[in-house]
Design an enzyme around this catalytic site. Structure first.
Site, PDB file in Angstrom:
ATOM      1  N   GLU A  76       0.828  -1.214   0.000  1.00  0.00           N
ATOM      2  CA  GLU A  76       0.000   0.000   0.000  1.00  0.00           C
ATOM      3  C   GLU A  76       0.858   1.259   0.000  1.00  0.00           C
ATOM      4  OE1 GLU A  76      -2.367  -3.365   1.624  1.00  0.00           O
ATOM      5  OE2 GLU A  76      -0.372  -2.551   2.017  1.00  0.00           O
ATOM      6  N   ASN A 355       0.381  -8.045  -6.318  1.00  0.00           N
ATOM      7  CA  ASN A 355       0.279  -7.027  -7.356  1.00  0.00           C
ATOM      8  C   ASN A 355       1.087  -7.441  -8.589  1.00  0.00           C
ATOM      9  OD1 ASN A 355       0.336  -4.681  -8.893  1.00  0.00           O
ATOM     10  ND2 ASN A 355       1.847  -3.686  -7.585  1.00  0.00           N
ATOM     11  N   GLU A 358       3.313  -4.108 -11.050  1.00  0.00           N
ATOM     12  CA  GLU A 358       4.715  -3.703 -10.984  1.00  0.00           C
ATOM     13  C   GLU A 358       5.561  -4.517 -11.956  1.00  0.00           C
ATOM     14  OE1 GLU A 358       7.986  -2.551  -7.563  1.00  0.00           O
ATOM     15  OE2 GLU A 358       6.473  -4.071  -7.101  1.00  0.00           O
TER      16      GLU A 358
END
Length: 443
Positions: A76, A355, A358
């Site tokens: 985050e 994620n 990236e």
């Protein structure tokens, strides 16, 4: 949509919740202190966990609005970077209050702090701790990243007239079902949000069903993250020094490494050592670095840890190792840049994946496991764009990796990944523009 909770029922639910948290405070503090054995940052400024802060309280004014942003952990905090940059561009002179829950998040957040800003632990969600936090910092607006909505925090913010925004918001079907089980507690917290900025239409629908209003779809701010060129160059230099393909296992979670290592042994066991691609494992959590190193050594393989290389990169001992272990923080772009292809951690166990944006921004093709509910839409778009493939097991992932390294598909997949990442940028500026008008509500 979750049916509105009556004020009396909401009050009773929050009182019970607060009582349980008060009773559990000693256990919470012991857990924080215990984690400090492996990650010393947990023992720094620990009174802040109960809302106790030293120094004078902040005085907000129209010239220097205080924007409080909470980024619970490392992921985050990284995602917050383009949003903070967009807010500073939109609000010159703003002061940032940055809070975290984990040590990795706090360490990464140091890079976002400028003179006049502050960094703190998010207080434990007891009424007293939250009241002390707001009395000390007095933010003009609060921005919570992704999923962090706490009942007493939201209640106290509303009582102080502080607009609260859930930015880059996501909510899985599983989390919605869990939230609806505790609707008397969580629905009023969601309803206290002044604005919710969702990643996708599906997230927005689930957030509305949880009681959030208004909800706007803004996209995923993680697409606005720009990999630092120096880290990309660092990773490419490692790959060049090695002179053979690198297969990255990125952000692996507990239970994944044994499966991966067994599958890798089956795939490469019969090959001459000079033809075996270099396996590069990067665990998600730093407290597991030693555990994963031991698991690699238990397979009879020599492991080289990134922390032993220094600035010069892998030495002769590292270049001759069987497996590399990424045990540094803040170098994920370098790891992706070093890799020819990567396996996405957290997606081969039922944890919803990590994620994948990236990796795409670094031009690294990905192999996904079956569990990607944390980034469901991004995963589907990545697959459709040709930037990723999905398989059910590590055995099949290793087989796909072996084929991909030989059949010439990777250059096109790298280009597809970069295009996929570039196409979805712009969420940070949209979110900053939506947050800025809320400051006028408290002036």
């Amino acid at each position: 949509m979750t049916a509105p909770t009556s004020p009396a029922r909401a009050w009773l639910a929050r009182q019970l919740y607060s009582t349980l948290l008060r009773l559990g405070t000693p256990a919470y503090l012991w857990r924080v202190w215990s984690r400090g054995r492996d990650e010393p940052a947990y023992r720094h400024f620990w009174p802040q966990r109960l809302g106790w802060h030293t120094g004078p309280a902040w005085q907000a004014d129209a010239r220097s609005p205080v924007i409080w942003l909470h980024a619970v952990s490392l992921g985050e905090t990284r995602a917050a970077t383009p949003l903070v940059q967009a807010l500073r561009a939109s609000l010159p002179g703003m002061r940032l209050l940055l809070t975290h829950t984990t040590a990795t998040g706090r360490e990464a957040g140091v890079a976002l702090i400028k003179p006049g800003d502050a960094q703190a632990w998010l207080p434990f969600d007891t009424p007293g701790a939250v009241r002390r936090f707001f009395a000390h910092f007095r933010p003009d607006v609060g921005v919570l990243m992704e999923t962090e909505v706490w009942p007493n925090l939201m209640h106290e913010a509303r009582r102080h007239g502080i607009p609260m925004v859930l930015a880059n918001a996501r909510l899985s079907d599983k989390s919605l079902r869990q939230g609806q089980r505790f609707a008397a507690l969580l629905q009023p917290a969601a309803a206290a949000l002044s604005l919710t900025l969702a990643q996708t239409e599906a997230d927005a629908d689930r957030l509305r069903r949880m009681g959030a209003r208004p909800v706007e779809v803004m996209g995923n701010v993680k697409f606005d993250m720009t990999p630092p060129p120096e880290l990309l160059a660092r990773g490419r230099a490692w790959r060049e020094a090695l002179g053979r393909p690198v297969v990255l296992a990125a952000s692996t979670r507990e239970g994944e490494e044994p499966q991966l290592l067994a599958a890798w042994r089956k795939q490469v066991g019969g090959l001459p050592a000079s033809e075996v691609p270099r396996l590069f494992i990067v665990p998600r959590h730093p407290q597991r670095f030693d555990e994963v190193a031991a698991a690699i050594e238990a397979m009879g393989w020599r492991v080289s840890r990134r922390s032993a290389w220094g600035e010069a990169g892998p030495d002769d001992l590292a270049l001759s190792a069987d497996v590399w272990l990424g045990d540094s923080m803040g170098e994920m772009p370098a790891y992706y840049a070093a890799a020819d292809i990567a396996l996405l951690g957290g997606s081969f166990v039922p944890l919803g994946g990590q994620n994948l944006i990236e990796a795409a921004a670094c031009g690294c093709p990905l192999v996904l496991g079956p569990s990607t509910f944390n980034f469901a839409e991004a995963a589907e778009h990545g697959l459709a764009a040709g930037a990723a493939w999905r398989v059910p097991t590590f055995d099949e992932a290793c087989q796909l990796v072996s084929r991909a390294l030989q059949d010439g598909r990777l250059p096109a997949s790298r280009e597809a990944a970069l295009t996929f990442a570039a196409t979805h940028r712009g969420a940070a500026a949209r979110m900053a523009a939506a947050i800025k008008p809320l400051l006028r509500q408290v002036k």
